[in-house]
Structure formats: C-alpha cells, structure tokens
Design an enzyme around this catalytic site. Sequence first.
Site, PDB file in Angstrom:
ATOM      1  N   TYR A 181       0.849  -1.193   0.000  1.00  0.00           N
ATOM      2  CA  TYR A 181       0.000   0.000   0.000  1.00  0.00           C
ATOM      3  C   TYR A 181       0.888   1.248   0.000  1.00  0.00           C
ATOM      4  O   TYR A 181       2.119   1.152  -0.029  1.00  0.00           O
ATOM      5  CB  TYR A 181      -0.942  -0.019   1.203  1.00  0.00           C
ATOM      6  CG  TYR A 181      -2.087  -0.988   1.045  1.00  0.00           C
ATOM      7  CD1 TYR A 181      -3.227  -0.650   0.307  1.00  0.00           C
ATOM      8  CD2 TYR A 181      -2.039  -2.258   1.621  1.00  0.00           C
ATOM      9  CE1 TYR A 181      -4.280  -1.539   0.148  1.00  0.00           C
ATOM     10  CE2 TYR A 181      -3.086  -3.154   1.467  1.00  0.00           C
ATOM     11  CZ  TYR A 181      -4.203  -2.796   0.728  1.00  0.00           C
ATOM     12  OH  TYR A 181      -5.235  -3.681   0.567  1.00  0.00           O
ATOM     13  N   ARG A 318      -3.634 -18.802   7.943  1.00  0.00           N
ATOM     14  CA  ARG A 318      -4.325 -20.089   7.961  1.00  0.00           C
ATOM     15  C   ARG A 318      -3.806 -21.000   9.062  1.00  0.00           C
ATOM     16  O   ARG A 318      -3.275 -22.076   8.812  1.00  0.00           O
ATOM     17  CB  ARG A 318      -4.223 -20.763   6.598  1.00  0.00           C
ATOM     18  CG  ARG A 318      -4.842 -19.951   5.480  1.00  0.00           C
ATOM     19  CD  ARG A 318      -5.860 -20.697   4.664  1.00  0.00           C
ATOM     20  NE  ARG A 318      -6.988 -21.171   5.423  1.00  0.00           N
ATOM     21  CZ  ARG A 318      -8.133 -21.562   4.871  1.00  0.00           C
ATOM     22  NH1 ARG A 318      -8.284 -21.498   3.552  1.00  0.00           N
ATOM     23  NH2 ARG A 318      -9.123 -22.005   5.601  1.00  0.00           N
ATOM     24  N   GLY A 339      -8.426 -14.440  10.110  1.00  0.00           N
ATOM     25  CA  GLY A 339      -9.104 -13.562   9.172  1.00  0.00           C
ATOM     26  C   GLY A 339     -10.369 -14.178   8.637  1.00  0.00           C
ATOM     27  O   GLY A 339     -11.426 -14.158   9.265  1.00  0.00           O
ATOM     28  N   ARG A 340     -10.258 -14.788   7.472  1.00  0.00           N
ATOM     29  CA  ARG A 340     -11.441 -15.314   6.786  1.00  0.00           C
ATOM     30  C   ARG A 340     -12.168 -16.387   7.604  1.00  0.00           C
ATOM     31  O   ARG A 340     -13.373 -16.569   7.445  1.00  0.00           O
ATOM     32  CB  ARG A 340     -11.026 -15.863   5.422  1.00  0.00           C
ATOM     33  CG  ARG A 340     -10.609 -14.770   4.440  1.00  0.00           C
ATOM     34  CD  ARG A 340      -9.898 -15.341   3.229  1.00  0.00           C
ATOM     35  NE  ARG A 340      -8.589 -15.845   3.581  1.00  0.00           N
ATOM     36  CZ  ARG A 340      -7.838 -16.612   2.785  1.00  0.00           C
ATOM     37  NH1 ARG A 340      -8.299 -16.963   1.594  1.00  0.00           N
ATOM     38  NH2 ARG A 340      -6.641 -17.018   3.167  1.00  0.00           N
TER      39      ARG A 340
END
Length: 662
Positions: A181, A318, A339-340
């Site tokens: 970023y 993960r 996260g996910r």
Amino acid sequence: MANYYPELFTPTYIGKVKIKNKLSMAPMGPVGYADANGALNQRIQDYYVERAKGGIGLIITGICNVDMETEKMAKAGLPSPTQTPLAFIHSAYQMNERIHAYGTKVFIQLTGGLGRSALPGFVSKYIAPSENENRFDPNILHREMTKEEIQTLIQKFVTAAVISKKSGFDGVEIHAVHEGYLLDQFAISFFNKRTDEYGGSLENRLRIATDIVKGIKKACGTDFPVSLRYSLKSCMKGLRQGGLPGEEYEEVGRDIDEGIEAAKILVDAGYDALNVDAGTYDSWYWNHPPMYFEEGTYREFGKILKENVNVPIILAGRMENPEMAVESLNNSCDIIGLGRQLLTDPDYPKKVRAGKLDEIRPCLGCHEGCLGRISNAPVSCAVNPACGREKIYGLTPALNKKHFLIIGGGIAGMEASRVLATRGHKVTLCERTNNLGGNLIPGGVPDFKRYDRALVKWYEKQLELLNITVKMNCHVKLSDIDTYNPDEIIVATGSTPIIPKFDGAKNIVSANDILVGKADAGKEVVIIGGGLVGCETGLWLAGKGSNVTVVEMANDILGGPHGLPHMNHYMLEDLLDYNNVNIQTNTMVVSANNSSVTVKNAEGTHNISADTIISAIGYKENNSLYEELLEKDIPVYNIGDSQKVHNIMYAIWNSYELAKEL
C-alpha cells in the site's frame, strides 16, 4: 466449561492493554460499510459485535481512511475518522461499548491510502512516493507526492488516532509497511526513488511510519498502544510478478535482512506490536493466501521477528487448526490472527474452546465472497451468506412449519436442508448416490482442495445435529413423490459434465471421472477447456507426473482477469507455469483420435500427443425432474446447478436465500 486448548485462552498484553485470550481478528477491509459521513454503518457495527460475541480476544478493524482527500476516494468507500469526526465518534463509541460487553478489546486500523495499488476507478487522484505505473493498469501513472502532502498525511494519522481514542478504541493499528500500500511503497526502494528525506536510506524510507507513531504517542499518551501491520518480505520477482512458496528467485522488494532491520527501526520508534504477514500487490497471493498455500503460511516470518524484536507478534496465515496455533505460540508468535475463518464462522473461538472442531464451518480460500465481489458489494463470505448483514439477513423461526422434500444432496441441497431445519421445518433429503457433496466430491480430490472436502464434512455434521432425515442411494422419480407426502419440494439435482464427441477418439473422459478414479490419465494429457476445473485438474495431474496441455478457445484461461478473484487467478497461473503445464489459448480442437488431438490457432493446425483427452468445457443442468414436477399440484423450487451452473458461493447463497424465506 471445558477448555480444550488452554494455551490459546490465557490472557496476554499489547502494551498495557490486557487481552482475554491469544486470538485476534485479523483486519479485513470494510469497503462499502461507511455511511455518507464516513461513520461506521449499522451493518459493520453488528459484524464486529458478532465476532466479539463469538469469543475473540482482540478485534482489529479493517482499514479506515485517515484522509479521504489524499487520493480522492469515494466517500462511501471506507470509514474515515477525520471525514466527519463527531459522526464517526457517535457510531464507533456505541459499537465499542457493545464489543466491550463481551470482554473483547478492539483496535482500529488506520490507512493512508493505496498509492499505485489502487484499483482503477477506486480513486480519482493517482499518487505514489515516486512516479509509478498502476499495479493493474500500466497506462495509469501515479505522480510523486509533494512534501506538503506527506506532512498533511502524517498529521491526519495523528488526528485520526486522537478521534479513535475518543471513540472508545483500545488502541490503533497503522496500516503502513504492509502489502504494497502507499506507505509500504515509501518503504520499498523498488518503488521509492525520492532523493529527499523520504527516500534513499532505509531510515528515510521508513520516516513516514516512524513519524506517525511518534506523533500518536505524543498526542494520545505513551500508554495508548499502537500496532503496526508489517510485511517482513515482499516476495516479488519483479513488477507484477510474485515468487511462489519454495521457488528460488531474487527478491526485488524488501528481503528478509532488510525486513529485520526495518522492524528494529520501527519498534524503536514506538510501535507496541507487529501484525505480521508477507507480500505486496505484485505478489498478492502472499497477503491473501488461496487454497493452494499450505497452512501456517507466515510462521517462518513470525519466528524470525520474534528472535529480533521484543514486542508481541500477531500472526495469521491459515492457522485455524488449533494444534498448529498452539505450536506457533511457542515459537512463531504471541497472538494468533484469524481472518477469513471468522467470516465463515464467528463462533470459532467458542467452538475451539469447547472442542467442537467438527462444528466449525471452514473457509475455502476461494476469496469469492470476501474479495472477489469487492468492486460491486461489501465484504461477505461465500459459505456464510449472513456475514456482514448479521441482523438483517439472519435466520428467523418459521411461523408455519412444513415438510420439505429436498431432492439432491450436493451443496445446494444440503444448505437448503440446513436452513429449513434450523428454522423449524421438517426436512427429508434424498441423494441418488452413496455420498453427499455433489460436484464437490470430484472437485475436492486434489490436495489443495482439502477445504472443499472439509465443507462437505461440516454439512454432514450439521445434518446430523439437526436430525434431518437423509436417504442415500435414493433415486426419486415423479411417481415416488406422493409416498413422501411433502408440503413443498426443492430440486437440487446438480449438473453433468459436457463431453464433446470426436470420431475415432474413445479416450475422451470428463475431469470428474479422472478426479474420482473412474478413468486413469496417461502420461500425455490434453485438457479441453481452460476454466477453473480444467486448470486445477491440469495442475493436479502435472503434480502426479503427467505432461499436460490445456487448450482454451478464449484469449485467456480462467475466464480472464475478472474470472476469479485476482489472488487466486495470479497464483494458479504461476503454479501452472512453475509445473510446466502447457497452456494454448486462442486455440480450438478440430479433431481427435486415440493418440492425439488436432488443434487450430493463429499459427496453423498441429497435433498434440494425447493418451487421455479430458473434457473440462463445462456442465449441463440436470433439470428434467424439476420440469416434470411442475405438473404436480405442489410448490416446487429449483436451486443450485440444476437451476444454473455456477460456483460454490452461489449454490450456497441462492439456497440460503430461498430456504430462509419459505
């Protein structure tokens, strides 16, 4: 209450802030969850509160922009503390009160912008540390920021932190030396060619990040914790080129040695924790690991930093397997970032603590719900349709209880059964074969599709917990319907692979038959169709020793740049190349026999040796039973692939939508 993994559920600290356990919600961008004032809308408030309710110790919000004018981002894009401070405080304070009721702490992640990583059209002011090409469109040039703009941006970070503290946040995280970023572009010499105090030496390239933390500590007090989102290594081979795990390449971004040195500089400047990953937008699959990654993606990076800095390390990548998480706490990190997995199942912490691992809904690594649709809709989840709309799209009890007959035990049929039974309906699920899962059975065969297999297991457990009547090896015909006495019927009979016919070729089989072992692939394999099924089958077979050629009529595989979420697309393309899968686009199969395939493209006509020809050109809806059932005087619905061949997300979402309303 049982505590199966006590190491995960003991308190820890960031600075002087006590966190009730060692589980943290990783920051994921709340694009589309801001109101017109830049405040947190009700949906994002409910979303975070739901994760607090599920037992997470620390929530780190997704990026909130410190200055919407820096890049002229659309006002409804991201929440922003500085856009309308009072409105932001009002929304965030009441959210944080609710989060704190569950004993959960919450940090706000503050970002300075996208720089060259901006999706075209997402901003209207294209800036970067130096003149740079846009990551996605090289025709877009980002101009160099002025020193005045940089100083304004630093002050905006400080102002945003002050507003965030007033809003009840327990700390802030700076979205800086991370993922390529804007502020990471300043930190990486490959992108930063400045010759002033913000370019050149590593200290200069980190100056924005160090000035930000010093300014926040001065304005908010030394006890107000400031975490840093930090990518130790860029994993870049070049512009728009990522390096695969295990691949040997020369790093052109930040390598590990510079990453260690930078981390020391940043911690010395005042950062209280490092939230660690790796990668940039040029190696985007490192930041957002698809299913092709092994679990524990970042553990080696966390271990390196733990050995070199003395602040807590937060690490994702993960590690939802609690045994891996516990092991990682011993040598790679101090806090596990999730996260996910928290998108798919907000109650993950509670279920882990209770030892109910088989009740945890798995993340597929598909990115379809969370990032694949980010240009058109807010973040959600492919396997959890209520994610991001918890209060407005949750399940409510059915007022009029009915008996539903579900025909087909694929993903759509199982989701419809689960939702209907959860709401109180009686459900009978009939599956023609001896296995539930439909096309996920062949699709889940490759080792990198293990999460698909886990999803089928999760559904099987849910059907058991809900006491749903499941009839296997049950071929339902029109004449059988009355014996079930259903009030309503849902058909979910799936789809069948399309197999072209060529005179003289008896070695043409479907990808499904190869995957489940009904047919064997020879040494020389030609796959007709370069979509996801064809490419993943090709990658799997190449790993097993076959020489694979994928033939695709279009000018790109995988549906082109927008056919899959970018990170999945880029990684699968790179893996196919790394595993020597021959890709022939703009190419048509004109004939075939038992030993070769004849193809035609711009270079002419030529033959490709083929022991086995695999069809991956698509699927056809199995909707004949639905058409027959329309004749009966019973409401009947058609969902999943038998309605329209699509992906897993829409099989689940469409089934959820139907079943929640019946």
